[in-house]
Write an enzyme that holds these catalytic residues in place. Structure first.
Site, PDB file in Angstrom:
ATOM      1  N   ASP A 108      -3.234  -8.297   9.356  1.00  0.00           N
ATOM      2  CA  ASP A 108      -2.000  -8.080  10.112  1.00  0.00           C
ATOM      3  C   ASP A 108      -1.972  -6.664  10.705  1.00  0.00           C
ATOM      4  O   ASP A 108      -1.281  -6.407  11.677  1.00  0.00           O
ATOM      5  CB  ASP A 108      -0.754  -8.371   9.271  1.00  0.00           C
ATOM      6  CG  ASP A 108      -0.753  -7.699   7.911  1.00  0.00           C
ATOM      7  OD1 ASP A 108      -1.810  -7.203   7.484  1.00  0.00           O
ATOM      8  OD2 ASP A 108       0.313  -7.682   7.265  1.00  0.00           O
TER       9      ASP A 108
ATOM     10  N   ARG B 215      -4.845   1.473  -0.632  1.00  0.00           N
ATOM     11  CA  ARG B 215      -4.736   0.047  -0.328  1.00  0.00           C
ATOM     12  C   ARG B 215      -4.607  -0.851  -1.556  1.00  0.00           C
ATOM     13  O   ARG B 215      -5.348  -0.704  -2.520  1.00  0.00           O
ATOM     14  CB  ARG B 215      -5.956  -0.409   0.467  1.00  0.00           C
ATOM     15  CG  ARG B 215      -5.855  -1.873   0.901  1.00  0.00           C
ATOM     16  CD  ARG B 215      -7.089  -2.325   1.651  1.00  0.00           C
ATOM     17  NE  ARG B 215      -6.862  -3.669   2.197  1.00  0.00           N
ATOM     18  CZ  ARG B 215      -7.805  -4.561   2.406  1.00  0.00           C
ATOM     19  NH1 ARG B 215      -9.062  -4.268   2.153  1.00  0.00           N
ATOM     20  NH2 ARG B 215      -7.506  -5.755   2.877  1.00  0.00           N
ATOM     21  N   LEU B 216      -3.659  -1.777  -1.458  1.00  0.00           N
ATOM     22  CA  LEU B 216      -3.595  -2.907  -2.370  1.00  0.00           C
ATOM     23  C   LEU B 216      -3.985  -4.115  -1.524  1.00  0.00           C
ATOM     24  O   LEU B 216      -3.258  -4.515  -0.620  1.00  0.00           O
ATOM     25  CB  LEU B 216      -2.175  -3.066  -2.930  1.00  0.00           C
ATOM     26  CG  LEU B 216      -1.942  -4.245  -3.876  1.00  0.00           C
ATOM     27  CD1 LEU B 216      -2.791  -4.114  -5.131  1.00  0.00           C
ATOM     28  CD2 LEU B 216      -0.468  -4.351  -4.250  1.00  0.00           C
ATOM     29  N   SER B 217      -5.144  -4.679  -1.799  1.00  0.00           N
ATOM     30  CA  SER B 217      -5.683  -5.721  -0.915  1.00  0.00           C
ATOM     31  C   SER B 217      -4.995  -7.051  -1.159  1.00  0.00           C
ATOM     32  O   SER B 217      -5.054  -7.596  -2.259  1.00  0.00           O
ATOM     33  CB  SER B 217      -7.186  -5.891  -1.155  1.00  0.00           C
ATOM     34  OG  SER B 217      -7.809  -4.633  -1.199  1.00  0.00           O
ATOM     35  N   ILE B 218      -4.349  -7.563  -0.112  1.00  0.00           N
ATOM     36  CA  ILE B 218      -3.638  -8.826  -0.227  1.00  0.00           C
ATOM     37  C   ILE B 218      -4.023  -9.791   0.891  1.00  0.00           C
ATOM     38  O   ILE B 218      -4.212 -10.974   0.680  1.00  0.00           O
ATOM     39  CB  ILE B 218      -2.110  -8.577  -0.241  1.00  0.00           C
ATOM     40  CG1 ILE B 218      -1.720  -7.921  -1.582  1.00  0.00           C
ATOM     41  CG2 ILE B 218      -1.337  -9.878  -0.046  1.00  0.00           C
ATOM     42  CD1 ILE B 218      -0.299  -7.460  -1.671  1.00  0.00           C
TER      43      ILE B 218
ATOM     44  N   GLY C 204      14.830 -13.139  -5.307  1.00  0.00           N
ATOM     45  CA  GLY C 204      16.058 -13.566  -4.634  1.00  0.00           C
ATOM     46  C   GLY C 204      16.872 -12.422  -4.058  1.00  0.00           C
ATOM     47  O   GLY C 204      18.009 -12.607  -3.650  1.00  0.00           O
TER      48      GLY C 204
ATOM     49  N   ASN D   9       1.856   0.295   5.670  1.00  0.00           N
ATOM     50  CA  ASN D   9       2.259  -0.202   4.359  1.00  0.00           C
ATOM     51  C   ASN D   9       3.156  -1.409   4.570  1.00  0.00           C
ATOM     52  O   ASN D   9       4.187  -1.292   5.226  1.00  0.00           O
ATOM     53  CB  ASN D   9       3.025   0.896   3.609  1.00  0.00           C
ATOM     54  CG  ASN D   9       3.807   0.381   2.400  1.00  0.00           C
ATOM     55  OD1 ASN D   9       4.849   0.911   2.057  1.00  0.00           O
ATOM     56  ND2 ASN D   9       3.326  -0.659   1.756  1.00  0.00           N
ATOM     57  N   GLY D  10       2.762  -2.543   4.030  1.00  0.00           N
ATOM     58  CA  GLY D  10       3.658  -3.693   4.098  1.00  0.00           C
ATOM     59  C   GLY D  10       2.985  -4.938   4.622  1.00  0.00           C
ATOM     60  O   GLY D  10       1.761  -5.091   4.530  1.00  0.00           O
TER      61      GLY D  10
ATOM     62  N   CYS E 282       0.826  -1.184   0.000  1.00  0.00           N
ATOM     63  CA  CYS E 282       0.000   0.000   0.000  1.00  0.00           C
ATOM     64  C   CYS E 282       0.867   1.243   0.000  1.00  0.00           C
ATOM     65  O   CYS E 282       2.078   1.166  -0.070  1.00  0.00           O
ATOM     66  CB  CYS E 282      -0.865   0.018   1.260  1.00  0.00           C
ATOM     67  SG  CYS E 282      -1.708  -1.538   1.602  1.00  0.00           S
TER      68      CYS E 282
END
Lengths: 85, 666
Positions: B100, B50-53, B372, B75-76, B2
């Site tokens: 979270d 918001r980016l809904s995850i 990676g 954010n995170g 987000c």
């Protein structure tokens, strides 16, 4: 053009992009003063071989020949005399 | 993933100007286009894109506690939120959502600002405790997620990206000419500095606390990378102990990868063709057994292309693989947008292909990828670490002829370079072995600083002073035990805290991913993995000059032997040559013209003209010249974006007022 001016001109245009300040004198080391990096040496050699038409052996690629304006002038002069002789 | 933003009144009450919320959140909409939220009281404004995850249904932000006394914008990801929630439940906390974010609120109530030490994740958040009036800001250990702040009058503005700070009406952000000296030496701005005047970043691994009445936040470091003392670093380790350590690393990595699959949307993975991303993808495959979706970027120029290896690994794992190939047109064509997202001068085009790659991920409707990133820093993969080892070895016998020749094993192209010159170049600062804390990075910094010659005369002095001050700041931030570490550990620390945090995780990481609304997750940067690696002798991680020897041993059975045996290919992209033709040439002609240079006032038009002559002659082949070219071009673009274009860009990004959902105090 006088050799010294030609060499200085190349160094200033090619490595310093016109900034004359870092090349304060003709004795200073080009490497220690960050004017040229270890890969930049190859650009210098291309200039000597191209613009100045010198043939250069790997054994001659040492700081004593290439790492200041004075060393370069002396080196090029020696090479030219040798080729005339 | 987000974007967060907001404002805190340092004195009196907060007056939120009309349009401020819509402009600030709008500037972050690429980071989170799914929902826009805001909350305020008389003193503090919190905003969120918001980016809904996780917890798609009820994870809206900003989020408040049930009693409305603690509010957070976040954010995170806190990957261990499931375990933390159980722990907190047992301590009497009640949860209303499955997110979270709510765990942060409860953890703060239970443990105060020290709660961050319990989080395994990648995060930046700002939290208000209305009972005490305290505002807390926090950033994850490695600086995976960004957090900037700026004092505007009596208001402290904060945001995930600098462009959102500019959304506050009346607030103008400008490139700081002196700050160029830092990037043009160390590649990054040393925290808390940024490329922008009076804009600061919260350094990685730090929390900031602003108590009511405080004029500025007080900042505390809660984590930094640690290593073994030099004596133990050189210890000989028997084969059976190496095997045991390899097993431990394998387990820790697999745990780190698995916990990073926690999401309510599908998670994909990058495959670069190298060891690190191959290992990440293989561990996921082994733990879950699922068919994985993988993504990679290749180059039309074969010198940079690793497609064959990417394909090999995709076939080996049986993944559903998608790839794109980029060339000059794509790099040059995206470069201005890349700079806009990176918000920093760049010395390479390498971020551009990664921007294209995240675009591919987005097209395929993925929001999350594992990569990676971090393996080279944590497990000893970079040449600069090997270089530090060789130079420290050489420094013990400075007259040695054979010792400096080891450098040609690191940099095969140096074989063309005359040995005597090689000695002089890498021998610079050799006497600093063990004394100069930045011994490992000295040749790189000295060489990079050569590009300061392009700065305008009246900028150069301030820039040089800023570079010196930045080094002093980095020096002052070194932990007490740094002095006892060996050359490889010291180089790892400097690489992680400066270059990785300030460039790789930002300009090549968060910003290129979030530019296309994609969240990256990095198992190698799980602090449990990094701390484990820090307890293992350098003699095992970087055995002799074999990079990532222990990591290879840990994952060898999962990978095709070609991948583990393959010499490391540094990720690079064509730099100044990308702009020779077409749109790239037009961009250069315009952005690096005398008029444009004079207008920005940062560079010497004569010097840049000489640089362009060399470039046009096809002679711009050296590393330093290319850094100069990309450095000038990117800075010119940045100065324009945050100069004449700033107001228009902010205006265009603004959301309609009804797009923002205001959360109530219930």
């Amino acid at each position: 053009m006088e050799l010294r001016a030609q060499i200085r001109g190349f160094l200033i245009e090619n490595f310093l992009f016109g900034d004359t300040a870092p090349l304060a004198d003709d004795q200073m080391s080009l490497l220690d003063n960050g004017i040229m990096d270890s890969v930049g040496v190859m650009e210098l050699v291309a200039f000597l071989e191209g613009d100045l038409s010198l043939g250069i052996d790997d054994a001659e690629l040492v700081p004593e020949n290439l790492d200041s304006v004075d060393n370069l002038v002396a080196f090029v002069s020696r090479k030219r005399e040798a080729s005339v002789a | 993933m987000c974007g967060i933003c907001g404002a805190i009144a340092v004195k009196d009450n907060l007056d939120v100007p009309e349009g401020a919320v819509e402009r600030m959140i709008g500037a972050l909409s690429h980071r989170g286009p799914d929902e826009y939220g805001a909350w305020r009281d008389e003193r503090v404004l919190l905003g969120h894109a918001r980016l809904s995850i996780i917890d798609l249904g009820s994870g809206q932000q900003p989020l408040g506690s049930a009693d409305g006394r603690v509010w957070v914008t976040f954010n995170g990801e806190i990957f261990n939120y499931v375990e933390l929630r159980e722990d907190l439940r047992a301590r009497g906390h009640v949860f209303r959502t499955a997110s979270d974010t709510e765990v942060i609120v409860a953890a703060y109530r239970e443990w105060g600002a020290d709660c961050v030490e319990r989080f395994n994740g990648q995060f930046a958040f700002v939290l208000l405790d209305r009972d005490t009036g305290r505002v807390m800001m926090a950033r994850d250990r490695f600086g995976i997620r960004p957090l900037y702040y700026h004092r505007h009058g009596d208001v402290l503005l904060f945001a995930s990206e600098v462009k959102a700070l500019a959304g506050w009406p009346g607030c103008r952000i400008a490139v700081d000419p002196a700050a160029l000296g830092e990037v043009f030496t160390m590649w990054v701005n040393v925290p808390p500095h940024t490329p922008f005047k009076d804009v600061l970043q919260l350094p990685p691994g730090h929390v900031a606390v602003l108590e009511p009445g405080d004029d500025a936040p007080s900042i505390r470091r809660y984590w930094h990378p640690t290593f073994l003392p030099a004596v133990e670093d050189h210890r000989h380790v028997a084969v059976d102990e190496r095997d045991r350590l390899a097993h431990e690393v394998r387990e820790a990595l697999a745990d780190a990868a698995e916990i990073r699959l926690r999401a309510d949307v599908p998670v994909g993975a990058y495959l670069s063709g190298g060891l690190d991303s191959s290992a990440t993808a293989a561990l996921v495959r082994e733990r879950t057994g699922d068919r994985l979706k993988t993504f990679s970027v290749g180059f039309t120029d074969a010198a940079y292309d690793e497609s064959v290896w990417q394909r090999l690994m995709a076939d080996h794992l049986g993944t559903d693989h998608e790839s794109i190939r980029v060339g000059d047109a794509e790099i040059a064509g995206a470069f201005a947008r890349v700079v806009w997202h990176a918000e920093s001068p760049l010395l390479r085009t390498a971020p551009a292909p990664l921007f294209a790659l995240s675009g591919l991920v987005r097209e395929q409707d993925f929001k999350v990828v594992l990569t990676g990133e971090g393996a080279d820093e944590v497990f000893g993969g970079y040449n600069i670490l090997r270089e530090a080892k060789v130079r420290a070895f050489w420094a013990r016998d400075p007259e040695s002829v054979s010792r400096p020749r080891l450098l040609t094993r690191l940099y095969p192209y140096l074989k063309q370079s005359p040995p005597e010159f090689l000695k002089r170049f890498y021998g610079a600062g050799l006497s600093g072995a063990g004394v100069d804390p930045f011994f490992s990075h000295r040749p790189r910094w000295t060489n990079t600083a050569g590009i300061m010659t392009f700065l305008a005369a009246d900028v150069a002095e301030a820039a040089a002073a800023a570079a010196t001050a930045a080094e002093e700041r980095a020096l002052a931030a070194l932990p007490a035990d740094f002095a006892g570490w060996g050359p490889v550990a010291r180089a790892q620390y400097v690489e992680m805290t400066l270059f990785m945090a300030g460039y790789l995780l930002s300009s090549q990481g968060d910003r290129m991913l979030m530019g296309h609304t994609v969240e990256g997750r990095f198992p190698f940067l799980d602090h449990n993995v990094a701390e484990l690696a820090g307890r293992i002798p350098a003699s095992v991680k970087l055995a002799s000059l074999e990079e990532k020897a222990l990591l290879k041993r840990a994952v060898a059975d999962l990978l095709p032997v070609e991948v583990t045996r393959r010499p490391k290919q540094p990720y690079r992209a064509p730099d100044s040559s990308s702009f020779f033709t077409g749109y790239g040439a037009e961009l250069v002609a315009e952005a690096m013209s005398s008029e444009a240079l004079l207008e920005a006032g940062l560079f010497s038009p004569d010097r840049v003209a000489a640089l362009l002559r060399k470039w046009q002659a096809g002679k711009l082949t050296g590393v330093r010249d290319n850094m100069a070219f990309i450095g000038v071009l990117s800075t010119q673009l940045l100065a324009r974006q945050f100069g004449p274009e700033q107001e228009r860009r902010t205006h265009d990004a603004a959301l309609p007022a009804d797009a923002v959902v205001w959360r109530g105090n219930t």
